[in-house]
Write a protein that holds these residues in place. Sequence first.
Motif, PDB file in Angstrom:
ATOM      1  N   ARG A   1      14.147  64.997  55.164  1.00 22.73           N
ATOM      2  CA  ARG A   1      14.724  63.672  56.354  1.00 22.73           C
ATOM      3  C   ARG A   1      15.394  63.235  55.050  1.00 22.73           C
ATOM      4  N   TYR A   2      15.382  63.159  54.050  1.00 24.24           N
ATOM      5  CA  TYR A   2      16.753  62.281  53.503  1.00 24.24           C
ATOM      6  C   TYR A   2      18.279  63.484  53.743  1.00 24.24           C
ATOM      7  N   MET A   3      17.708  64.530  53.347  1.00 27.41           N
ATOM      8  CA  MET A   3      19.284  65.446  53.683  1.00 27.41           C
ATOM      9  C   MET A   3      19.373  65.666  54.993  1.00 27.41           C
ATOM     10  N   GLY A   4      18.755  64.997  55.915  1.00 24.77           N
ATOM     11  CA  GLY A   4      19.640  64.748  57.713  1.00 24.77           C
ATOM     12  C   GLY A   4      19.746  63.794  57.535  1.00 24.77           C
ATOM     13  N   GLN A   5      19.100  62.933  56.978  1.00 22.13           N
ATOM     14  CA  GLN A   5      19.971  61.318  57.284  1.00 22.13           C
ATOM     15  C   GLN A   5      21.432  61.122  55.955  1.00 22.13           C
ATOM     16  N   LEU A   6      22.092  61.691  54.975  1.00 20.79           N
ATOM     17  CA  LEU A   6      22.870  61.455  54.653  1.00 20.79           C
ATOM     18  C   LEU A   6      23.795  62.551  55.271  1.00 20.79           C
ATOM     19  N   CYS A   7      23.612  63.796  56.540  1.00 14.39           N
ATOM     20  CA  CYS A   7      24.686  64.107  56.672  1.00 14.39           C
ATOM     21  C   CYS A   7      24.722  64.011  57.703  1.00 14.39           C
ATOM     22  N   LYS A   8      23.809  63.187  58.761  1.00 16.30           N
ATOM     23  CA  LYS A   8      23.815  63.148  59.907  1.00 16.30           C
ATOM     24  C   LYS A   8      24.941  61.728  59.540  1.00 16.30           C
ATOM     25  N   HIS A   9      24.508  60.392  58.896  1.00 15.42           N
ATOM     26  CA  HIS A   9      25.481  59.749  58.194  1.00 15.42           C
ATOM     27  C   HIS A   9      26.329  60.043  58.330  1.00 15.42           C
ATOM     28  N   PHE A  10      26.983  60.674  57.112  1.00 15.85           N
ATOM     29  CA  PHE A  10      28.313  60.898  56.879  1.00 15.85           C
ATOM     30  C   PHE A  10      29.517  62.067  58.243  1.00 15.85           C
ATOM     31  N   ALA A  11      28.671  62.480  58.963  1.00 19.20           N
ATOM     32  CA  ALA A  11      29.162  63.199  60.180  1.00 19.20           C
ATOM     33  C   ALA A  11      29.612  62.134  60.881  1.00 19.20           C
ATOM     34  N   HIS A  12      29.479  60.824  61.422  1.00 16.52           N
ATOM     35  CA  HIS A  12      30.327  60.391  61.475  1.00 16.52           C
ATOM     36  C   HIS A  12      31.812  60.169  61.174  1.00 16.52           C
ATOM     37  N   LYS A  13      32.010  60.289  59.776  1.00 21.62           N
ATOM     38  CA  LYS A  13      33.605  59.974  59.992  1.00 21.62           C
ATOM     39  C   LYS A  13      33.808  62.017  59.352  1.00 21.62           C
ATOM     40  N   ILE A  14      33.242  62.475  58.699  1.00 23.07           N
ATOM     41  CA  ILE A  14      33.931  63.355  57.551  1.00 23.07           C
ATOM     42  C   ILE A  14      32.812  64.705  57.835  1.00 23.07           C
ATOM     43  N   ASP A  15      33.515  66.126  58.355  1.00 24.41           N
ATOM     44  CA  ASP A  15      32.516  67.569  58.865  1.00 24.41           C
ATOM     45  C   ASP A  15      31.923  67.345  57.563  1.00 24.41           C
ATOM     46  N   ALA A  16      30.260  67.412  57.903  1.00 26.25           N
ATOM     47  CA  ALA A  16      28.669  67.466  57.204  1.00 26.25           C
ATOM     48  C   ALA A  16      28.034  68.036  58.159  1.00 26.25           C
ATOM     49  N   GLY A  17      27.081  68.233  57.803  1.00 20.26           N
ATOM     50  CA  GLY A  17      25.548  69.299  58.750  1.00 20.26           C
ATOM     51  C   GLY A  17      24.502  69.558  57.915  1.00 20.26           C
ATOM     52  N   VAL A  18      23.775  70.152  58.688  1.00 20.34           N
ATOM     53  CA  VAL A  18      22.935  70.410  58.150  1.00 20.34           C
ATOM     54  C   VAL A  18      22.214  71.619  59.166  1.00 20.34           C
ATOM     55  N   ASP A  19      21.866  72.600  58.184  1.00 24.72           N
ATOM     56  CA  ASP A  19      21.450  73.676  59.222  1.00 24.72           C
ATOM     57  C   ASP A  19      19.636  74.046  58.547  1.00 24.72           C
ATOM     58  N   GLY A  20      18.560  74.574  58.779  1.00 23.23           N
ATOM     59  CA  GLY A  20      17.628  74.718  58.369  1.00 23.23           C
ATOM     60  C   GLY A  20      17.348  73.164  56.867  1.00 23.23           C
ATOM     61  N   ASN A  21      17.653  74.543  56.348  1.00 24.12           N
ATOM     62  CA  ASN A  21      16.714  73.434  55.020  1.00 24.12           C
ATOM     63  C   ASN A  21      17.764  72.898  54.040  1.00 24.12           C
ATOM     64  N   GLN A  22      19.332  73.210  54.431  1.00 29.70           N
ATOM     65  CA  GLN A  22      20.566  73.489  53.825  1.00 29.70           C
ATOM     66  C   GLN A  22      21.487  72.348  54.812  1.00 29.70           C
ATOM     67  N   GLY A  23      22.501  71.391  54.053  1.00 29.48           N
ATOM     68  CA  GLY A  23      22.938  70.189  54.129  1.00 29.48           C
ATOM     69  C   GLY A  23      24.579  70.905  53.353  1.00 29.48           C
ATOM     70  N   TYR A  24      25.016  70.109  53.987  1.00 26.06           N
ATOM     71  CA  TYR A  24      26.926  70.180  53.381  1.00 26.06           C
ATOM     72  C   TYR A  24      27.367  68.502  53.847  1.00 26.06           C
ATOM     73  N   ALA A  25      28.395  68.049  52.763  1.00 20.98           N
ATOM     74  CA  ALA A  25      29.059  66.915  53.717  1.00 20.98           C
ATOM     75  C   ALA A  25      30.788  67.660  52.630  1.00 20.98           C
ATOM     76  N   ASN A  26      32.087  67.169  53.557  1.00 26.53           N
ATOM     77  CA  ASN A  26      33.022  67.945  52.573  1.00 26.53           C
ATOM     78  C   ASN A  26      33.751  66.512  53.070  1.00 26.53           C
ATOM     79  N   PHE A  27      33.682  65.955  52.119  1.00 25.31           N
ATOM     80  CA  PHE A  27      34.732  64.541  51.509  1.00 25.31           C
ATOM     81  C   PHE A  27      35.831  64.915  51.812  1.00 25.31           C
ATOM     82  N   PRO A  28      37.621  63.458  52.226  1.00 23.23           N
ATOM     83  CA  PRO A  28      38.763  64.542  51.208  1.00 23.23           C
ATOM     84  C   PRO A  28      38.667  64.497  49.603  1.00 23.23           C
ATOM     85  N   PHE A  29      37.697  64.308  49.143  1.00 21.65           N
ATOM     86  CA  PHE A  29      38.151  64.094  47.733  1.00 21.65           C
ATOM     87  C   PHE A  29      36.544  64.789  46.895  1.00 21.65           C
ATOM     88  N   GLY A  30      35.790  65.335  47.606  1.00 15.74           N
ATOM     89  CA  GLY A  30      34.595  66.620  46.936  1.00 15.74           C
ATOM     90  C   GLY A  30      33.961  67.024  48.147  1.00 15.74           C
TER      91      GLY A  30
END
Length: 96
Positions: free
Chosen positions: A15-44
């Motif tokens: 749930r928290y992973m989904g929340q984080l990725c969904k929140h970040f996806a409003h401004k950066i490349d972020a997403g969830v695929d099953g039990n894995q997620g990612y967030a690509n910030f300009p700095f990390g």
Amino acid sequence: MQTSKTQFITEKGTRYMGQLCKHFAHKIDAGVDGNQGYANFPFGTAKMRADENQLEIAISAEDEAALTRTKDVIESHLVRFAFREELEKLDWRDAA
């Protein structure tokens, strides 16, 4: 390249992973695929893995300042989302 990892023991990791990725996806490349997620910030970059027992987060950045900034962004948002669990901070383990 600097790296760091943390683990948050919780039954709501997915749930928290989904929340984080969904929140970040409003401004950066972020997403969830099953039990894995990612967030690509300009700095990390943050890569996440969740299950019914935990949320694991691995981050990488070009230098120490960018790594610290990535940690701060991830941690501040997760602390806010997990307020019912009284999470105050994450225990980051930097790679040597």
